[in-house]
Design a protein around this motif. Sequence first.
Motif, PDB file in Angstrom:
ATOM      1  N   PHE A 166       0.858  -1.182   0.000  1.00  0.00           N
ATOM      2  CA  PHE A 166       0.000   0.000   0.000  1.00  0.00           C
ATOM      3  C   PHE A 166       0.893   1.232   0.000  1.00  0.00           C
ATOM      4  O   PHE A 166       1.699   1.420   0.914  1.00  0.00           O
ATOM      5  N   VAL A 167       0.744   2.090  -1.008  1.00  0.00           N
ATOM      6  CA  VAL A 167       1.544   3.309  -1.101  1.00  0.00           C
ATOM      7  C   VAL A 167       1.133   4.260   0.029  1.00  0.00           C
ATOM      8  O   VAL A 167      -0.056   4.431   0.320  1.00  0.00           O
ATOM      9  N   THR A 168       2.142   4.865   0.655  1.00  0.00           N
ATOM     10  CA  THR A 168       1.913   5.773   1.779  1.00  0.00           C
ATOM     11  C   THR A 168       2.588   7.114   1.520  1.00  0.00           C
ATOM     12  O   THR A 168       3.304   7.289   0.550  1.00  0.00           O
ATOM     13  N   GLU A 169       2.340   8.035   2.424  1.00  0.00           N
ATOM     14  CA  GLU A 169       2.911   9.387   2.399  1.00  0.00           C
ATOM     15  C   GLU A 169       2.432  10.149   1.158  1.00  0.00           C
ATOM     16  O   GLU A 169       1.621   9.664   0.383  1.00  0.00           O
ATOM     17  N   ARG A 170       2.929  11.362   0.996  1.00  0.00           N
ATOM     18  CA  ARG A 170       2.397  12.230  -0.064  1.00  0.00           C
ATOM     19  C   ARG A 170       2.868  11.758  -1.439  1.00  0.00           C
ATOM     20  O   ARG A 170       3.883  11.059  -1.547  1.00  0.00           O
ATOM     21  N   PRO A 171       2.143  12.145  -2.504  1.00  0.00           N
ATOM     22  CA  PRO A 171       2.576  11.794  -3.855  1.00  0.00           C
ATOM     23  C   PRO A 171       4.001  12.286  -4.110  1.00  0.00           C
ATOM     24  O   PRO A 171       4.418  13.321  -3.586  1.00  0.00           O
ATOM     25  N   GLU A 172       4.728  11.541  -4.895  1.00  0.00           N
ATOM     26  CA  GLU A 172       6.126  11.808  -5.255  1.00  0.00           C
ATOM     27  C   GLU A 172       7.106  11.471  -4.140  1.00  0.00           C
ATOM     28  O   GLU A 172       8.306  11.653  -4.299  1.00  0.00           O
ATOM     29  N   GLU A 173       6.606  10.980  -3.006  1.00  0.00           N
ATOM     30  CA  GLU A 173       7.477  10.540  -1.903  1.00  0.00           C
ATOM     31  C   GLU A 173       7.347   9.019  -1.833  1.00  0.00           C
ATOM     32  O   GLU A 173       6.399   8.501  -1.259  1.00  0.00           O
ATOM     33  N   PRO A 174       8.273   8.270  -2.472  1.00  0.00           N
ATOM     34  CA  PRO A 174       8.085   6.827  -2.615  1.00  0.00           C
ATOM     35  C   PRO A 174       8.207   6.071  -1.293  1.00  0.00           C
ATOM     36  O   PRO A 174       9.276   5.995  -0.688  1.00  0.00           O
ATOM     37  N   ALA A 175       7.096   5.522  -0.853  1.00  0.00           N
ATOM     38  CA  ALA A 175       7.055   4.748   0.381  1.00  0.00           C
ATOM     39  C   ALA A 175       5.843   3.832   0.325  1.00  0.00           C
ATOM     40  O   ALA A 175       4.855   4.143  -0.349  1.00  0.00           O
ATOM     41  N   ALA A 176       5.937   2.702   1.015  1.00  0.00           N
ATOM     42  CA  ALA A 176       4.827   1.750   0.978  1.00  0.00           C
ATOM     43  C   ALA A 176       4.921   0.779   2.141  1.00  0.00           C
ATOM     44  O   ALA A 176       5.963   0.650   2.782  1.00  0.00           O
ATOM     45  N   VAL A 177       3.818   0.084   2.373  1.00  0.00           N
ATOM     46  CA  VAL A 177       3.745  -0.967   3.381  1.00  0.00           C
ATOM     47  C   VAL A 177       3.446  -2.280   2.674  1.00  0.00           C
ATOM     48  O   VAL A 177       2.457  -2.388   1.939  1.00  0.00           O
ATOM     49  N   LEU A 178       4.310  -3.265   2.880  1.00  0.00           N
ATOM     50  CA  LEU A 178       4.112  -4.609   2.350  1.00  0.00           C
ATOM     51  C   LEU A 178       3.197  -5.392   3.293  1.00  0.00           C
ATOM     52  O   LEU A 178       3.403  -5.382   4.511  1.00  0.00           O
ATOM     53  N   ILE A 179       2.205  -6.081   2.724  1.00  0.00           N
ATOM     54  CA  ILE A 179       1.328  -6.944   3.513  1.00  0.00           C
ATOM     55  C   ILE A 179       1.963  -8.331   3.537  1.00  0.00           C
ATOM     56  O   ILE A 179       1.984  -9.034   2.522  1.00  0.00           O
ATOM     57  N   ARG A 180       2.484  -8.715   4.699  1.00  0.00           N
ATOM     58  CA  ARG A 180       3.223  -9.977   4.817  1.00  0.00           C
ATOM     59  C   ARG A 180       2.351 -11.149   5.269  1.00  0.00           C
ATOM     60  O   ARG A 180       2.686 -12.302   5.012  1.00  0.00           O
ATOM     61  N   GLY A 181       1.257 -10.870   5.990  1.00  0.00           N
ATOM     62  CA  GLY A 181       0.444 -11.971   6.480  1.00  0.00           C
ATOM     63  C   GLY A 181      -0.952 -11.528   6.869  1.00  0.00           C
ATOM     64  O   GLY A 181      -1.169 -10.374   7.245  1.00  0.00           O
ATOM     65  N   ILE A 182      -1.907 -12.470   6.750  1.00  0.00           N
ATOM     66  CA  ILE A 182      -3.293 -12.239   7.169  1.00  0.00           C
ATOM     67  C   ILE A 182      -3.816 -13.530   7.802  1.00  0.00           C
ATOM     68  O   ILE A 182      -3.200 -14.583   7.686  1.00  0.00           O
ATOM     69  N   THR A 183      -4.954 -13.426   8.481  1.00  0.00           N
ATOM     70  CA  THR A 183      -5.718 -14.606   8.890  1.00  0.00           C
ATOM     71  C   THR A 183      -7.087 -14.495   8.227  1.00  0.00           C
ATOM     72  O   THR A 183      -7.648 -13.401   8.114  1.00  0.00           O
ATOM     73  N   ALA A 184      -7.611 -15.615   7.800  1.00  0.00           N
ATOM     74  CA  ALA A 184      -8.884 -15.624   7.082  1.00  0.00           C
ATOM     75  C   ALA A 184     -10.043 -15.337   8.031  1.00  0.00           C
ATOM     76  O   ALA A 184     -10.124 -15.908   9.120  1.00  0.00           O
ATOM     77  N   ILE A 185     -10.934 -14.441   7.600  1.00  0.00           N
ATOM     78  CA  ILE A 185     -12.160 -14.139   8.347  1.00  0.00           C
ATOM     79  C   ILE A 185     -13.372 -14.637   7.570  1.00  0.00           C
ATOM     80  O   ILE A 185     -14.293 -15.214   8.123  1.00  0.00           O
TER      81      ILE A 185
END
Length: 196
Positions: free
Chosen positions: A87-106
């Motif tokens: 998921f891209v984060t911070e303001r546009p043109e500032e390259p940063a993101a969060v990787l989704i490494r794990g979930i549990t099924a709901i």
Amino acid sequence: MDVLGRDFYDRDTLAVAQELLGCRLVREVEGELLVGRITETEAYIGRCDKACHAYGYKRTNRTETLFAQPGTAYLYLIYGMYTCLNFVTERPEEPAAVLIRGITAIEGEQTMARLRFGKPVEELTVYQHKNFLNGPGKVCKALSLDRSMNGHDLLTPPLYVLPRDVELPAIHCGPRIGVDYAQEAKDFPWRFWADM
């Protein structure tokens, strides 16, 4: 439906990575909702992080999505075979993101099992149960996500995030996985997880 808004992602990446824990990742597939609670994330910040694809503001066809507006999905392939969701984060043109490494099924666990292993949940081995959704490639396979979703706006179907609806246990942090090439950045404690 109370989908996380742009302002949620338009903040410090480390804060977003932690606050995504416990939130519900929703994927609509063929009229069915697949829902997983986010249990593990990793932060990547291009301005200072040698593990980030856009370190030093490096722009390529692959990294262009990292410069998009916050709340954009960044999907890429690793080892030529596994898709990773960020998921891209911070303001546009500032390259940063969060990787989704794990979930549990709901919700939609049977479909996730079919997509991931080609069989129903009740036929999974103990090993398959234990390693069902505990890795970024596993998450994407179980949610039928590939690079065609790169650039998707996470405020809209068929892929979005709902707020946390449970109390979050303690958050743990440690070094990220698989970034040994990143010199000093390999030791940044930017992986976050919660036992849920």
